[in-house]
Design a protein around this motif. Sequence first.
Motif, PDB file in Angstrom:
ATOM      1  N   ASN A  25      45.217  72.405  56.207  1.00  0.00           N
ATOM      2  CA  ASN A  25      46.091  72.971  57.232  1.00  0.00           C
ATOM      3  C   ASN A  25      47.548  72.955  56.782  1.00  0.00           C
ATOM      4  O   ASN A  25      48.268  73.942  56.925  1.00  0.00           O
ATOM      5  CB  ASN A  25      45.944  72.193  58.549  1.00  0.00           C
ATOM      6  N   ALA A  62      37.044  73.588  61.549  1.00  0.00           N
ATOM      7  CA  ALA A  62      36.468  72.375  60.951  1.00  0.00           C
ATOM      8  C   ALA A  62      35.191  71.922  61.672  1.00  0.00           C
ATOM      9  O   ALA A  62      34.157  71.689  61.046  1.00  0.00           O
ATOM     10  CB  ALA A  62      37.499  71.254  60.945  1.00  0.00           C
ATOM     11  N   HIS A 101      32.485  68.728  55.818  1.00  0.00           N
ATOM     12  CA  HIS A 101      31.541  67.623  56.019  1.00  0.00           C
ATOM     13  C   HIS A 101      31.090  67.441  57.465  1.00  0.00           C
ATOM     14  O   HIS A 101      30.439  66.464  57.782  1.00  0.00           O
ATOM     15  CB  HIS A 101      32.181  66.325  55.522  1.00  0.00           C
ATOM     16  N   LYS A 102      31.484  68.360  58.346  1.00  0.00           N
ATOM     17  CA  LYS A 102      31.089  68.177  59.749  1.00  0.00           C
ATOM     18  C   LYS A 102      29.799  68.987  59.972  1.00  0.00           C
ATOM     19  O   LYS A 102      28.797  68.682  59.340  1.00  0.00           O
ATOM     20  CB  LYS A 102      32.239  68.582  60.660  1.00  0.00           C
ATOM     21  N   SER A 120      46.862  67.550  63.180  1.00  0.00           N
ATOM     22  CA  SER A 120      47.515  68.409  62.189  1.00  0.00           C
ATOM     23  C   SER A 120      47.928  69.763  62.761  1.00  0.00           C
ATOM     24  O   SER A 120      48.488  70.592  62.060  1.00  0.00           O
ATOM     25  CB  SER A 120      46.585  68.617  60.986  1.00  0.00           C
ATOM     26  N   HIS A 121      47.651  70.006  64.061  1.00  0.00           N
ATOM     27  CA  HIS A 121      48.045  71.285  64.668  1.00  0.00           C
ATOM     28  C   HIS A 121      49.432  71.199  65.317  1.00  0.00           C
ATOM     29  O   HIS A 121      49.789  72.047  66.119  1.00  0.00           O
ATOM     30  CB  HIS A 121      47.018  71.744  65.709  1.00  0.00           C
ATOM     31  N   ASP A 178      41.244  76.974  62.763  1.00  0.00           N
ATOM     32  CA  ASP A 178      40.753  75.780  62.079  1.00  0.00           C
ATOM     33  C   ASP A 178      39.350  75.533  62.631  1.00  0.00           C
ATOM     34  O   ASP A 178      39.176  74.987  63.715  1.00  0.00           O
ATOM     35  CB  ASP A 178      41.687  74.602  62.378  1.00  0.00           C
ATOM     36  N   GLY A 180      40.489  68.480  55.466  1.00  0.00           N
ATOM     37  CA  GLY A 180      40.942  69.451  56.468  1.00  0.00           C
ATOM     38  C   GLY A 180      42.433  69.386  56.739  1.00  0.00           C
ATOM     39  O   GLY A 180      43.091  70.420  56.888  1.00  0.00           O
ATOM     40  N   SER A 181      42.986  68.166  56.801  1.00  0.00           N
ATOM     41  CA  SER A 181      44.414  68.044  57.122  1.00  0.00           C
ATOM     42  C   SER A 181      45.283  68.631  56.009  1.00  0.00           C
ATOM     43  O   SER A 181      46.185  69.430  56.291  1.00  0.00           O
ATOM     44  CB  SER A 181      44.784  66.586  57.389  1.00  0.00           C
ATOM     45  N   PRO A 182      45.020  68.286  54.725  1.00  0.00           N
ATOM     46  CA  PRO A 182      45.792  68.952  53.680  1.00  0.00           C
ATOM     47  C   PRO A 182      45.599  70.470  53.681  1.00  0.00           C
ATOM     48  O   PRO A 182      46.555  71.219  53.458  1.00  0.00           O
ATOM     49  CB  PRO A 182      45.265  68.358  52.367  1.00  0.00           C
ATOM     50  N   HIS A 210      43.830  69.076  67.210  1.00  0.00           N
ATOM     51  CA  HIS A 210      43.864  68.082  66.130  1.00  0.00           C
ATOM     52  C   HIS A 210      45.309  67.727  65.804  1.00  0.00           C
ATOM     53  O   HIS A 210      46.196  68.566  65.920  1.00  0.00           O
ATOM     54  CB  HIS A 210      43.172  68.647  64.881  1.00  0.00           C
ATOM     55  N   ALA A 216      39.817  73.257  67.322  1.00  0.00           N
ATOM     56  CA  ALA A 216      39.966  72.001  68.036  1.00  0.00           C
ATOM     57  C   ALA A 216      39.052  70.930  67.478  1.00  0.00           C
ATOM     58  O   ALA A 216      38.157  71.212  66.683  1.00  0.00           O
ATOM     59  CB  ALA A 216      39.607  72.235  69.501  1.00  0.00           C
ATOM     60  N   SER A 217      39.305  69.708  67.942  1.00  0.00           N
ATOM     61  CA  SER A 217      38.435  68.584  67.577  1.00  0.00           C
ATOM     62  C   SER A 217      37.545  68.170  68.741  1.00  0.00           C
ATOM     63  O   SER A 217      36.580  67.432  68.556  1.00  0.00           O
ATOM     64  CB  SER A 217      39.273  67.369  67.186  1.00  0.00           C
TER      65      SER A 217
HETATM   66  N1  PLP Z   1      40.832  69.997  61.798  1.00  0.00           N
HETATM   67  C1  PLP Z   1      40.052  69.614  62.815  1.00  0.00           C
HETATM   68  C2  PLP Z   1      39.835  70.567  63.955  1.00  0.00           C
HETATM   69  C3  PLP Z   1      39.459  68.345  62.813  1.00  0.00           C
HETATM   70  O1  PLP Z   1      38.705  67.973  63.849  1.00  0.00           O
HETATM   71  C4  PLP Z   1      39.701  67.496  61.721  1.00  0.00           C
HETATM   72  C5  PLP Z   1      39.102  66.140  61.643  1.00  0.00           C
HETATM   73  O2  PLP Z   1      38.489  65.607  62.461  1.00  0.00           O
HETATM   74  C6  PLP Z   1      40.530  67.937  60.703  1.00  0.00           C
HETATM   75  C7  PLP Z   1      41.082  69.190  60.759  1.00  0.00           C
HETATM   76  C8  PLP Z   1      40.940  67.044  59.574  1.00  0.00           C
HETATM   77  O3  PLP Z   1      39.983  66.739  58.717  1.00  0.00           O
HETATM   78  P1  PLP Z   1      40.177  65.548  57.659  1.00  0.00           P
HETATM   79  O4  PLP Z   1      40.077  64.298  58.436  1.00  0.00           O
HETATM   80  O5  PLP Z   1      39.059  65.790  56.757  1.00  0.00           O
HETATM   81  O6  PLP Z   1      41.506  65.735  57.027  1.00  0.00           O
END
Ligand code: PLP
Length: 438
Positions: free
Chosen positions: A102, A208, A234-235, A128-129, A206, A98-100, A126, A180-181
Amino acid sequence: DYSLGEADPEVREIITKEKERQFKSLELIASENFTSRAVMEAVGSCLTNKYSEGLPGKRYYGGNEYIDELETLCQKRALAAFNLDENKWGVNVQPLSGSPANFEVYTAILKPHDRIMGLDLPHGGHLSHGFMTPKRRVSGTSIYFESMPYRLDESTGLVDYDMLEKTAILFRPKLIIAGASAYPRDFDYPRMRQIADAVGALLMMDMAHISGLVAASVVADPFKYCDVVTTTTHKSLRGPRGGMIFFKKDPVLGVELESAINNAVFPGLQASYLQGGPHNHTIGGLAVCLKHAQSPEFKVYQNKVVSNCRALASRLVELGYKLVSGGSDNHLVLVDLRPMGIDGARVEKILDMASITLNKNSVPGDKSALVPGGIRIGSPAMTTRGFSEKEFVAIADFIHEGVEITLEAKKLVQGSKLQDFMNFVTSPNFSLMNNVAD
Ligand code: PLP
């Protein structure tokens, strides 16, 4: 050609222990799930042996006829799983996570120092935001781009869209990020679209955490309003570890998203070390997961994820807990433990001892990320294990017991010599660096 047990009993044993841990604990981490045997078979297959940089039909290595077939199938299933018209939307299924994914979007559509707005990390966003603090640009996103996070209204626990709008008008971001996470409610996509349009920004979601819920249409559809949608796989989607980027095929604000995003995934971020050659074993597992995501059974599962989470939330409220936003519309609840006089870090530790796995989490107004005031509890994994509402009510009762034990332990420490010791080591005159060369 030996089996794992024959070739490496040491690793085999570690895997066996981890499997036992996973199956014997209550897995409540909102971002985790149990993927299927079929997905794991594909992930553990010969697909891992192949290099395939480029896209189907345009590779930099030979021998890719079956990999092309696989990736094209995976793309088709990804679009079908989210009900997308192939003429209007495209997808890249190669991001390693997910991070790459984004960062690939940011690289595709932004120039260095362009402005972005995402939900602040302590309020559920998150890293990465674009997370940063007043003192430090913490995430790479905030180092390479100018970030002005938006926040929740602390009195309601909901995104403060009015403030987002006011700030966006002043800050003029090029990209606004929804998603969001640790946010238990749906995003208001029409409102975010209107704000993005008013300031000439692109809108990205996002998804995720909630992509499984989106695929099953049990939460609002971000594709109706956003230009780009990223996700992990994978979530709640319950696939292998990986990422995807969906993009509109027509240019948006003069940006050709398709070529910009595909080029950012490869060669763009390969050249900057975030992305390697595609993980074809993951793409194989993802294709399997996306076939399942179109089945009636998957829809039933996602509905249960939501109803189980609601049952958990209602029981916690009955037991006197304060939930951020008062409840949940999705797969997670965020409990504010501060009114109970305890923090999330200690409760996480005590519950861990009872094989209940969840995570400490910041709640709005928190001062410390290491000792935050809340816990985050998710329903996807135990719903996969067959739990229904009755079991989630029991989970709430277990968590309550864990909180009470933690409070007892805190009281015991307070009345003991340990407290004298704590007072001593935290006094201004005491330094843990005494007699230590630094
Ligand atoms: N985006 C959101 C909203 C997330 O909650 C997460 C991970 O928890 C990610 C991106 C990043 O995922 P990854 O850890 O697989 O890079």
